[in-house]
Enzyme design. Sequence first.
Site, PDB file in Angstrom:
ATOM      1  N   SER A 167       5.448  83.639  14.974  1.00  0.00           N
ATOM      2  CA  SER A 167       6.364  84.133  15.351  1.00  0.00           C
ATOM      3  C   SER A 167       7.680  83.489  14.576  1.00  0.00           C
ATOM      4  CB  SER A 167       6.812  84.036  16.911  1.00  0.00           C
ATOM      5  OG  SER A 167       8.010  84.240  17.420  1.00  0.00           O
ATOM      6  N   ASP A 316       5.942  95.109  13.823  1.00  0.00           N
ATOM      7  CA  ASP A 316       7.218  96.052  14.334  1.00  0.00           C
ATOM      8  C   ASP A 316       6.779  97.571  13.951  1.00  0.00           C
ATOM      9  OD1 ASP A 316       8.683  94.010  15.404  1.00  0.00           O
ATOM     10  OD2 ASP A 316       9.974  93.860  13.888  1.00  0.00           O
ATOM     11  N   ARG A 347       3.732  97.672  23.960  1.00  0.00           N
ATOM     12  CA  ARG A 347       3.533  98.456  23.131  1.00  0.00           C
ATOM     13  C   ARG A 347       2.215  99.136  23.021  1.00  0.00           C
ATOM     14  NH1 ARG A 347       8.102  96.594  18.352  1.00  0.00           N
ATOM     15  NH2 ARG A 347       9.825  97.384  19.644  1.00  0.00           N
ATOM     16  N   ARG A 388      11.408 101.722  19.254  1.00  0.00           N
ATOM     17  CA  ARG A 388      10.533 101.968  18.243  1.00  0.00           C
ATOM     18  C   ARG A 388       9.512 102.953  18.748  1.00  0.00           C
ATOM     19  NH1 ARG A 388      12.116  98.828  14.024  1.00  0.00           N
ATOM     20  NH2 ARG A 388      12.567  96.579  14.446  1.00  0.00           N
TER      21      ARG A 388
HETATM   22  C1  S3P Z   1      11.909  89.061  14.398  1.00  0.00           C
HETATM   23  C2  S3P Z   1      10.523  88.619  14.376  1.00  0.00           C
HETATM   24  C3  S3P Z   1       9.533  89.442  15.016  1.00  0.00           C
HETATM   25  C4  S3P Z   1       9.561  90.925  15.233  1.00  0.00           C
HETATM   26  C5  S3P Z   1      11.304  91.026  15.858  1.00  0.00           C
HETATM   27  C6  S3P Z   1      12.286  90.357  14.815  1.00  0.00           C
HETATM   28  C7  S3P Z   1      13.104  88.230  13.997  1.00  0.00           C
HETATM   29  O1  S3P Z   1       9.229  88.855  16.231  1.00  0.00           O
HETATM   30  O2  S3P Z   1       8.925  91.513  15.969  1.00  0.00           O
HETATM   31  O3  S3P Z   1      11.414  92.557  15.838  1.00  0.00           O
HETATM   32  O4  S3P Z   1      13.970  88.840  13.355  1.00  0.00           O
HETATM   33  O5  S3P Z   1      12.767  86.915  13.724  1.00  0.00           O
HETATM   34  P1  S3P Z   1       8.435  87.503  16.730  1.00  0.00           P
HETATM   35  O6  S3P Z   1       8.911  86.682  15.706  1.00  0.00           O
HETATM   36  O7  S3P Z   1       8.509  87.027  18.046  1.00  0.00           O
HETATM   37  O8  S3P Z   1       6.885  87.918  16.188  1.00  0.00           O
END
Ligand code: S3P
Length: 428
Positions: A167, A316, A347, A388
């Site tokens: 993440s 995403d 989702r 989304r």
């Molecule tokens: C993001 C990281 C992702 C993504 C989110 C934006 C970011 O989430 O799904 O829309 O800007 O760091 P995770 O890091 O929790 O997977």
Amino acid sequence: MKTVTIKRYSNSFDLECSDIAPDKSISHRCAIFSLLSNDTSTIKNFLLGEDTISSLSIAEQLGAEVLRDGSNITIKPPKKLTEPNDILDCGNAGTGMRLYAGLLAGVDGSFILTGDKYLRSRPMNRVTTPLREIGAKIDCREEGNLAPLSIRGGELKAFRYNSPIDSAQVKSALILAGIQAEEVSYYKENLLSRDHTERMLRGMGAKVDIGEDGWIKIEPLVKPLKPLNIRVPADPSSGFFFAVASAITPNSKTIIKNVTLNPTRIEAYKILEKMGAKISFVEKENLYEPIGDIEISYNGKLSAVTVENNIAWLIDELPALSIAMALAEGKSVVKNAKELRVKESDRISTVLEGLTKCGVETIEHKDGYEIIGSSLKSSTINSYGDHRVAMSFAIAGVNCGMKIEDIECIDTSFPNFFDILSQITQLG
Ligand code: S3P
């Protein structure tokens, strides 16, 4: 609650998009990282979506002076971040909340981070647990899991953390904590998640380097960072809705201009290419990361695909990719994607509910799903407040007509989505 009706579009189209929404992840980081400098950051093409405006407002509440000229902004940080006299509202943005949690855990003062009803039900223990382990004082509902987060910033210990999830939000929170610790820290994830934080902080002069063994070495800041001077590229996740529209509409083509080509962000385009769409990437410049154009053309009926690797690189885009899967020949499978359950909505459940309403056969698994490709029929879809989901089914509407309920959420990431959609179909 606002709704929109999308008319089926029976013609082909040739769309050149130079106004896809600026990248959400990078815009959040611009607002937050500018606070680490002692000089004024200049940001062009900042995303004026609700999520990133929340991050910018929080920067102001912490003492920054923000000058806005449309999407061009300057952020003059305070000498020392100030304790705000009110709560800090992240709106719908998980990125805002998790990154600010990492930053504020090391800043002297008391801070309360909150958000809308959706954000307040998303898991925060993925950041609060490792932050508490290094000495952060964070209190919140469900033993550290649900916002509002009440943070009493203070000294943080250095760490070596092997993250159980891939993440970028968790990684960024820990990097922001690590640069405030007294000693060198290390962070590792199984698959490199989007790496805007590392690239941008390095560009600002921080020492955040990934070794060959995958451990990111995070050195404490010894002086304030250089300011940002950046033009935010277009968001490939937002552009992907129109990529899918052209991949499912005979004789159609879309060019997405000036979009980030960061490899951790364009995996969904590669899957669409594997399904049969014609796709080309042209790199034009490198500013913190590669930027260029992506061209997507219809190339006949799509084929089914199995998606099980590099999930963090396309998480995403899976709702929009699912629309392409619903129209492909054969059974598509998505595996290893349990993170989908904790996004702006669950989702897996919201996308499959929508597809079922459109007459598509689907099978749900705990960490993924299967879609039996066929055709789509017009229906009424509830977005469950998830931008989304709303935009994915709006794109499905180009193929079969659709009514989407609860579309206000689209303003969180892509305020001009319908302006672009109206260039290829009729809205009601
Ligand atoms: C993001 C990281 C992702 C993504 C989110 C934006 C970011 O989430 O799904 O829309 O800007 O760091 P995770 O890091 O929790 O997977």
